[in-house]
Write an enzyme that holds these catalytic residues in place. Sequence first.
Site, short mmCIF file in Angstrom:
data_model
loop_
_atom_site.label_atom_id
_atom_site.label_comp_id
_atom_site.label_asym_id
_atom_site.label_seq_id
_atom_site.Cartn_x
_atom_site.Cartn_y
_atom_site.Cartn_z
N SER A 27 -9.48 10.53 -1.99
CA SER A 27 -9.60 9.17 -2.31
C SER A 27 -8.24 8.22 -2.12
CB SER A 27 -10.25 8.70 -3.52
OG SER A 27 -9.23 9.04 -4.49
N LYS A 28 -7.05 8.98 -1.87
CA LYS A 28 -5.48 8.38 -2.03
C LYS A 28 -5.29 7.57 -0.90
CE LYS A 28 -5.19 9.78 -6.41
NZ LYS A 28 -6.12 10.43 -6.54
N PHE A 29 -4.26 6.79 -0.78
CA PHE A 29 -3.85 6.15 0.29
C PHE A 29 -3.56 6.89 1.40
CE2 PHE A 29 -2.15 3.27 -3.26
CZ PHE A 29 -2.98 2.35 -3.12
#
Length: 435
Positions: A201-203
Amino acid sequence: MRELAINGGTPVRTKPWPVWPMTGEQELAQLKEVLAAVEGADRLWGGLLPCPKATELERKFATYQGCRYGIALATGAAALEIALYAIGLEVGDEVVTTPLTWVASASSILRAGGVPVFVDVEPHTYSMDPDLLHAAISPRTKAILPVHLAGYPAQIDRIVQIADQHGLYVVEDCAQAHGTLFKGKPVGSFGQNSCFSFQSSKFMTSGEGGIILTDDQDLWQRCHSYKDCGRLRGDAGYIDSKTAFEQANWGFGLNYRLTEFQAAVLLAQIGRMEEHKNRRMSNARLLCNAFSDMEGLTPLELQEGQNIWRFITNYSSEAFDGLSLDRFIAAVRAEGVPLNHFPLPPLPREGLYRGYLQLEAGSPGLAVNPKDYRAVHLPVSERAYNEAICYLQQNVLLGEASDMEDIVAAVAKVRAFRAESNPFEGLNLNSVFEG
């Protein structure tokens, strides 16, 4: 007539939101290079040196975040654990951190043999409150572990100043803050080391993964050794056993290496970071402006240079005529907008975490330095979780301005028909219970 979608009405939006992770031709090109890479008779797929993709990732990401060295590894949680090992954390040492975060911020302290000490958060950032730090520091304190929650930076300059006064390390948890600046300087470049996550879910994401950043060559060596089975690393490869023994000894380590496939995917994403950041922040400003004219919603203040992982807003039940936070979120979600509740209660109150704390064999630091977390007073964190925080995930902010209009329209609709949102509105509860 029922207007709200939660009660059978027509939702504001049925279109999908931007998917995450986003991928392109760059990922495929990088992966093909790994598949074709040959060093002698061996294909360079794993995390053993030489690992050109992982090494390039370490260099490029460290530069992007304003640091000299990077250590790529398997997960963000592993990064936190190893960063604590590297500063010399010993069994029973205390690490001051925040309760309003993902569980790994504190469980990594336990896994490294330390003892979490919790200080409450500031209401305007939901990051560590520096005014509470002095009272939390004891003779057993080794480090401070602030969290830049959802890309809203902590007051890291003040935290570092307090740490320096007490001779403590600062390990920054930047798992949700890639690309965020604080007063013009990248987060992750303030403390002795810092940790980022590449979870899905991270950048930037390779499904799982993490990285430690530091300016200290000795810490870089120690972090690499811990993540690579105790091996020491030179500029171009491993230090031979004899030299390693003479320089720093061959120490204890684990296999937390990142593969070349993961590094390849991450390298393809660095180039999109600033474009995505600018789009998120532009849309976040649209939402802030719209919500500022709507009683009952108060977004956290945006800061210059920020890259927000979650757009966080405070909710006032009173302004919605007593509509609970849970019911408000459910009503907005029914309108097609993926509004969320904060995922975990303050960590000392979280059931799984409390259970882990009770297993002294699994947390040796607590066997040496026991803590009664039931006595911890966390009024800001608890009110935020129970009554106030709701958020939109970062991929929603990668949409168009018209998508933000749908968000505002959904919230405005729930506000306009808030009596319909509340299943108990107008109901005589006394007559219900008497009957």
